[in-house]
Scaffold this active site. Structure first.
Site, PDB file in Angstrom:
ATOM      1  N   TYR A 164       1.091  -1.656  -0.034  1.00 18.78           N
ATOM      2  CA  TYR A 164       0.181   0.008  -0.070  1.00 18.78           C
ATOM      3  C   TYR A 164       1.037   1.291  -0.010  1.00 18.78           C
ATOM      4  O   TYR A 164       0.599   1.938  -0.957  1.00 18.78           O
ATOM      5  CB  TYR A 164      -0.995  -0.066   1.118  1.00 18.78           C
ATOM      6  N   LYS A 168       1.012   4.353  -2.969  1.00 19.16           N
ATOM      7  CA  LYS A 168       0.477   5.438  -2.737  1.00 19.16           C
ATOM      8  C   LYS A 168       1.806   6.599  -3.482  1.00 19.16           C
ATOM      9  O   LYS A 168       1.469   7.405  -3.212  1.00 19.16           O
ATOM     10  CB  LYS A 168       0.275   5.628  -0.824  1.00 19.16           C
TER      11      LYS A 168
END
Length: 326
Positions: A164, A168
């Protein structure tokens, strides 16, 4: 109905729930025609259904707005293109895209599998690319438009969500690249790193002291899509919004440099680097190393095991402690 986005067409991915839904509703309430995209999956990306996108369209229409649903998976090139194609077919133009769609598959790096890495990168990063790719071609031709990607404070790093965090961080670099590459065509690109109460942030196992509601985030997005933001030449920026707080993140740049004479060797660097260039302390690492209260000396923000989630960082709630430093 407002008129902040009157006459504009906006496509929103991940618009079936949470922040994406709030953004879609807010855009419609401010006069935009909205393409509501949501693959309708669970938090981990399973069990797709078109019902969630259809439901938001019905909400918008019931309030007097105009919207159309697209349930395609934007992790594919065809899915990203279809979001844009539907906007053009239904409304004849596309003025803004907002990429909120995301999933979570949490695991410590040393145990993370390919099946836990690939889908997260595909949804967050590739899913932003596929929509940006198709939308940017249209916006370049019409010489106007706005691209908005969703990132997270977790781009600084994450204890148990390397997938993640990497995605991002990639979104921020993609947004900055879009801002640079499309500037001469009148197209802007920005990123939002929100903290808000949603189904993802509900799993964080500690109180987030700075947190707002999806509607707070939607208000910022509407502004960034508007002509008023374009008039201020806002592009290539990363903003956090958390309840009453709005913050802008620093642009990356060299912190310090030093120059030696002659060819480098490992020994010369070992003698030279620590006292000249040095390091830039990692704030989250300092928090991990800080002793915890009550005699617990375990590093903060870590889990006893990696058997289950320790609290997600997503488009809505960052990992505990993942916040900009003053």
């Amino acid at each position: 109905m407002g008129n902040f986005l009157a006459g504009r067409t906006v496509a929103v991915t991940g618009a079936g729930r949470g922040i994406g839904r709030a953004v879609a509703l807010a855009c419609a309430a401010e006069g935009a025609k909205v393409v509501v995209n949501d693959h309708g999956v669970s938090i981990d990306g399973s069990s797709p259904t078109s019902a969630v996108a259809d439901g938001v369209v019905k909400e918008i229409e019931a309030a007097g707005g105009t919207a159309v649903a697209v349930a395609d998976d934007i992790a594919t090139m065809a899915g990203g293109a279809r979001v844009v194609d539907v906007a053009l077919a239904e409304y004849g133009r596309l003025d803004g895209v907002v990429c909120v769609a995301g999933i979570l598959r949490e695991r410590m790096l040393f145990n993370m599998t390919e099946d836990e890495w690939d889908p997260v990168l595909a949804t967050h990063l590739k899913g932003t690319f596929t929509v940006f790719r198709a939308a940017s071609a249209v916006m370049r031709a019409q010489r106007s438009g706005t691209l908005i990607g969703f990132t997270s404070g977790s781009h600084q790093g994450s204890v148990s969500q390397a997938n993640y965090s990497a995605a991002k961080g990639g979104v921020i670099s993609l947004v900055r690249s879009a801002a640079l590459g499309l500037h001469k065509y009148g197209v802007t690109a920005n990123a939002v790193a929100p903290v808000a109460r949603t189904r993802m942030s509900a799993n964080v196992p500690m109180e987030l002291k700075e947190i707002g509601d999806p509607e707070d985030v939607a208000a910022l997005v509407v502004y960034l899509l508007s002509e008023r933001a374009r008039a201020e030449r806002i592009t290539g920026q990363v903003y956090t919004i958390a309840g009453p707080k709005i913050a802008v993140w620093a642009q990356p740049r060299e912190l310090r440099a030093a120059y030696g004479e002659g060819p480098w060797t490992p020994d010369r660097i070992a003698d030279f680097l620590p006292g000249t260039v040095g390091t830039d302390p990692m704030p989250l690492l300092e928090r991990l190393e800080a002793p915890r209260g009550g005699g617990d000396t375990r590093p903060a923000d870590t889990a006893p095991t990696d058997a289950g989630p320790t609290g997600p960082a997503d488009d809505t709630g960052r990992r505990p402690g993942a916040r900009p430093q003053d």
